[in-house]
Every structure is written in C-alpha cells, then in structure tokens.
Write a protein that holds these residues in place. Sequence first.
Motif, PDB file in Angstrom:
ATOM      1  N   ILE A   1       0.894  -1.285  -0.113  1.00 27.08           N
ATOM      2  CA  ILE A   1       0.154   0.068   0.083  1.00 27.08           C
ATOM      3  C   ILE A   1       0.981   1.402  -0.058  1.00 27.08           C
ATOM      4  O   ILE A   1       1.758   1.554   0.826  1.00 27.08           O
ATOM      5  CB  ILE A   1      -0.932  -0.011   1.252  1.00 27.08           C
ATOM      6  N   SER A   2       0.722   2.100  -1.017  1.00 30.56           N
ATOM      7  CA  SER A   2       1.706   3.108  -1.018  1.00 30.56           C
ATOM      8  C   SER A   2       0.913   4.749  -0.887  1.00 30.56           C
ATOM      9  O   SER A   2       1.526   5.526  -0.764  1.00 30.56           O
ATOM     10  CB  SER A   2       2.301   3.252  -2.613  1.00 30.56           C
ATOM     11  N   ALA A   3      -0.605   4.612  -1.079  1.00 31.34           N
ATOM     12  CA  ALA A   3      -1.306   5.747  -0.839  1.00 31.34           C
ATOM     13  C   ALA A   3      -2.609   5.423  -0.327  1.00 31.34           C
ATOM     14  O   ALA A   3      -3.172   4.257  -0.739  1.00 31.34           O
ATOM     15  CB  ALA A   3      -1.463   6.428  -2.292  1.00 31.34           C
ATOM     16  N   ALA A   4      -3.057   6.108   0.560  1.00 28.82           N
ATOM     17  CA  ALA A   4      -4.390   6.112   1.153  1.00 28.82           C
ATOM     18  C   ALA A   4      -4.975   7.377   1.558  1.00 28.82           C
ATOM     19  O   ALA A   4      -4.315   8.388   1.738  1.00 28.82           O
ATOM     20  CB  ALA A   4      -4.223   4.854   2.388  1.00 28.82           C
ATOM     21  N   ALA A   5      -6.372   7.386   1.544  1.00 28.24           N
ATOM     22  CA  ALA A   5      -6.903   8.724   1.699  1.00 28.24           C
ATOM     23  C   ALA A   5      -8.424   8.491   2.086  1.00 28.24           C
ATOM     24  O   ALA A   5      -9.112   7.412   1.656  1.00 28.24           O
ATOM     25  CB  ALA A   5      -6.680   9.905   0.630  1.00 28.24           C
ATOM     26  N   ALA A   6      -9.057   9.418   2.670  1.00 30.64           N
ATOM     27  CA  ALA A   6     -10.432   9.528   2.861  1.00 30.64           C
ATOM     28  C   ALA A   6     -11.056  11.108   2.446  1.00 30.64           C
ATOM     29  O   ALA A   6     -10.321  12.035   2.587  1.00 30.64           O
ATOM     30  CB  ALA A   6     -10.717   9.268   4.424  1.00 30.64           C
ATOM     31  N   TYR A   7     -12.085  10.760   1.893  1.00 28.85           N
ATOM     32  CA  TYR A   7     -12.843  12.091   1.327  1.00 28.85           C
ATOM     33  C   TYR A   7     -14.189  12.276   1.991  1.00 28.85           C
ATOM     34  O   TYR A   7     -14.775  11.352   1.819  1.00 28.85           O
ATOM     35  CB  TYR A   7     -12.851  12.012  -0.173  1.00 28.85           C
ATOM     36  N   THR A   8     -14.544  13.456   1.790  1.00 38.16           N
ATOM     37  CA  THR A   8     -16.077  13.449   1.961  1.00 38.16           C
ATOM     38  C   THR A   8     -16.745  13.791   0.708  1.00 38.16           C
ATOM     39  O   THR A   8     -16.180  13.589  -0.313  1.00 38.16           O
ATOM     40  CB  THR A   8     -16.234  15.104   2.622  1.00 38.16           C
ATOM     41  N   ASN A   9     -18.088  13.807   0.760  1.00 34.34           N
ATOM     42  CA  ASN A   9     -18.882  13.828  -0.624  1.00 34.34           C
ATOM     43  C   ASN A   9     -18.366  14.805  -1.516  1.00 34.34           C
ATOM     44  O   ASN A   9     -18.428  14.782  -2.884  1.00 34.34           O
ATOM     45  CB  ASN A   9     -20.169  13.896  -0.069  1.00 34.34           C
ATOM     46  N   ASN A  10     -18.001  16.019  -1.113  1.00 31.34           N
ATOM     47  CA  ASN A  10     -17.438  17.095  -1.743  1.00 31.34           C
ATOM     48  C   ASN A  10     -16.197  16.908  -2.271  1.00 31.34           C
ATOM     49  O   ASN A  10     -15.510  18.158  -2.857  1.00 31.34           O
ATOM     50  CB  ASN A  10     -17.854  18.348  -1.161  1.00 31.34           C
ATOM     51  N   GLY A  11     -15.340  16.104  -1.923  1.00 30.43           N
ATOM     52  CA  GLY A  11     -13.851  15.844  -2.421  1.00 30.43           C
ATOM     53  C   GLY A  11     -13.214  16.247  -1.253  1.00 30.43           C
ATOM     54  O   GLY A  11     -11.829  16.552  -1.681  1.00 30.43           O
TER      55      GLY A  11
END
Length: 559
Positions: free
Chosen positions: A221-231
Amino acid sequence: MKIKMRLSIIVIVILLMVVVSLSVILLSRARNMQLQTVRKSTTNLAKSIALDLEARYEVYLHTAQNLASIMNDYEQLDPAVRRSQFNVNMLALVEANERIVQIYTVWKPNAIDHMDAQFAGRPGNSPSGQYVAMYTQTSGKTELAAYEDYERITGDLSDVVRIGDPMPRVVAGEQTYTCNIRVPVFNSKKELVANVGVTINMAYTQPVIQALLSDSSMAEISAAAAYTNNGTVIGSYDPARIGKDMRTADSVLFSSRIDEVADAIKNGTVYDVEEYSPLLKTVLQIVVHPVRIGENTAPWAVMIGTSEAVVLKEVNAMTVFTIIVSAIAIILASIVVYFVASSITNPIVNVALTLKDISEGEGDLTKAITVNSRDEVGDLARYFNQTLEKIKNLVIIIKQQAAALFDIGNELASNMTETAAAINQITANIQSIKGRVINQSASVTETNSTMEQITINIDKLNSHIEDQTSSVSQSSSAIEEMLANIQSVTQTLVKNADNVRDLAAASEIGRTGLQEVAADIQEIARESEGLLEINAVMENIASQTNLLSMNAAIEAAHA
C-alpha cells in the motif's frame, strides 16, 4: 556460411522462440493473476476501512439520534423542566466522549414550552428566550452557551439526517477539522420542531489512514486517503493534504481521471483504476470505496492505492530467474545442436570434397564416392556415382559422334560455296524489283491523297444541300400557319360586319316605337359606324397580308 552453422542457428533460433514464447505467456499469466488477486484484496481492504469509518462515525450519528429520540417525547415532561432536563442530557453526552467538540439543539421559537420570554438572555437561550442550547469543548473545558448560528438553523431546519462538510476549527488550541451531524426532532403530531446537532473532531480519521500505511504486513500500500462527498480530504498518506480539495491535492495520483474519481465519490460508487503516479514513480492499482454513514444521501469515500512494483516483486524475481535458467538452457542446447549438426553434415562434407577433387583436377570421371551409410546422404553419394557413370558413357559417345560430324561439316562447306554464288544472283534481281515497287508505291500514294480531298468536298456539298432543304421546309410550314391565322381573323371580321348591319336594321325599325331610347340608339349607331370603318381597314390589311403571304410563298418556292 557452412550448412553446419546454418542448421545450428536455425535450431537455436527455433528453440529460443519457443522458450521465450512460453516464458512470456507463463510470466504474463502469473502477473495478471497476481494483479487480479491484489485488486480484489485492495477492494476488500478499502471496503473494510470504509466499514471501520462508518462504524466510528455512526457512533456519533446514533448519539445524535438517541438525543433526538429523547427530545421527541418532550411533551411528556413538565414544561418547566424541559430545558434543564435536555441540558443535563447534552452535558452527559459531551463529557462522555472527548471526540464530540460540541452538541447543540435549536428549537423553533416557543416550540419547546411556550416560555421563551421567561428564559430570555439566560445561558443556552437566545436574547428572545428561544431554546438554542449548546455544550462545547473547544476551549478545553465544557461550557454552556447559545448556539452561535441558531438563526440560520432556525430558517433551515432539516427533516432528514444531514452530515455537513468538514470545517476548519481550533479545538483545545490545536488546528483540526470538524464535521457536523444534524438530526430532526418531531412532536406527537409528527411536526418538525427542532434539530439536534453533534460536531465531531475528525482528527482521528488520519490515525486510521496512517496505521494502514505503517502496517508492515501491507507494504504494497503506497497511498491511502479519505474524502467527504464534496471531495475534501479528511485523511491522507500526506497529512499536508488534509482539508484540501482532492481535485488539486491528489491530481498527481489520478492524472487525467481525477474528474471520474470525483464523480464516483459524489455518486457513492466503487471505482478502480490502474494509473501511473509521477509522484510515487510507480503504477498504482487504485480503489475508491464509498463510506455510508447511516442513511445519509451524501456518502464519503476511502481510497487505497497499491504499488505494482511491490506487488509484482516476486513475479519480477521469478522473471529474472526464468531468464537466467532459459539462457543457460539455450547455451547447453546450442552446444548439443552444434555437435549433432556436425555428425549430420560430415558425410555431406565428404561428398563435397570428392566433387571438389573431380572439378579442380583433370576431370577424372572414373573416381567414385565411398558410400558408408544408408541414410539420405548415402543415397546422395550412391546416386551421384551412378550419375558420373552415365556422364562418362555419354562423353565417350559424344567423342565418337564428333568425328563423324567433322567429316559431314567439310562436305557441307563445299556445298555452301556453290549455294552462296546462287544467292548473290538472286539478291541482285530482288534489288531491281524493289526499285520498281518503290516508284509504283509513290504514284499510288499521290492518287490516294487526291481522291480523299474530292471525297471531303463532296461531303461538304451534301451537308449544304441538306441544310437548305431543311430551311425551305421550315419556311413553308410557317407561311401555311400564317395564312390559316389570317383567314380565321378575316372570318371573324366578316361576322362582326354582319352583326353590325343587323344591329343597324333593328335600330332603324325600333326607332318609331322607342323614342325614350332614341339618344342611346343614335350613340350605338355612331359606334357601329366606327366599327364598320375599323372593319374596312382590317379588310384592307387582310388583303395586303394575303398579298404579302403570296409573295413570301413565291420567294420561298423560288429559293
């Protein structure tokens, strides 16, 4: 190049092609299977992370829903204690969870107990007494105050659960981002009377992402992120990206497909893509999975990016091992092929040496090739010996026939001398005849040119005669049509004259009995006289026209 080398090269090339083809097929199959496995595992991992975040945030959603459920029964409480009771409930909830930055409720004016005027200006109430209590921990300790944005909430009470977008906020002296969850409150008549809200500190989302990246068992795993609905980025492999729009912050990950990823996040759909990341300098298998908190219609999303360089490390090692083994196998096979080719081509070399001795020597056709085998090479030597024997016999026959042909040639030479003299005489006669034929041909050519000119003149004369005949026919038709028109006009004028005469007679007879119309009849008579004059003129014109027509006909006939 000798046949031994060519045969060796051909066999080695075929062997190389087979080994390379099998290696490429097997390694490609292994690579694809590995990528499919990693893609599935990445999708499952993204789903598990999404479920983890859903569970974490649904705790606060349930907190707000439970508080709203308690407030739904506000009519069962004594109006005098409703506000204080709800304040106690909110205080207990905010003190029980340090992640809750603030918890609040905003009621419509006079909706909770119709006692707004009595609570005007008190903590947790607006200056007019509207119940807008809020417990906050932003300063590090729990405080009761009126919700600062109660007027906007009052004008926009939501009858469904709402999860707001992240907002920057300083909590206990630290810069972070918070998220607001709003739940509706209804009375016994199912009328919307208030909203309950919980503001959550989102700082713990980043540790979830960071723990995933620091897990040694998940080195791929080289990248991970969490986003809200508007990005908006609420957790990232790079903490500096938190709070930014993923369209700009993570464009280096998704390259030209950033808009597709943003649409997938907004619509709450699973999205996977294989993309080269210039930042990480590797191809990423990226999976975006939605995060649905309760029945919220604006889902968030979690992104996991797996590095192909790490995933295919074992496959690449196997590829190198396969290349080394294949190279060794090809070298050994080349040596074996070389010696096998030598054993096959040695008999052919012996045949070639024998032929060379025959060709470069005095052409001794009595020599023969020794046959030591029963294979194709032995057949070649045996048939060549038979061919040499036949050639030797043929040479003997040719030698005998050459002597006979020499005698015949001498006899033919003497006969050809006599024949040459006769041919010279015939040639002189032919030259004389040729001169006469040339003179005759010139006369015929001149006569032919004269006849062609006469033929051309006759064709032109014939064309002129046809044109003249066509013109005469057209003129005759036009004159006949003109005569018919003139006769029609003449008949019409004669009928008009008869009618005028009849009208004059009738007028004369009725003049005695019709005195009242005498003036009109006289006028008619005068007009009739004018018509008679016109008729006379037209008759004169008709006669002249007839004369002209006759002249035209005579001229046409003369032509």
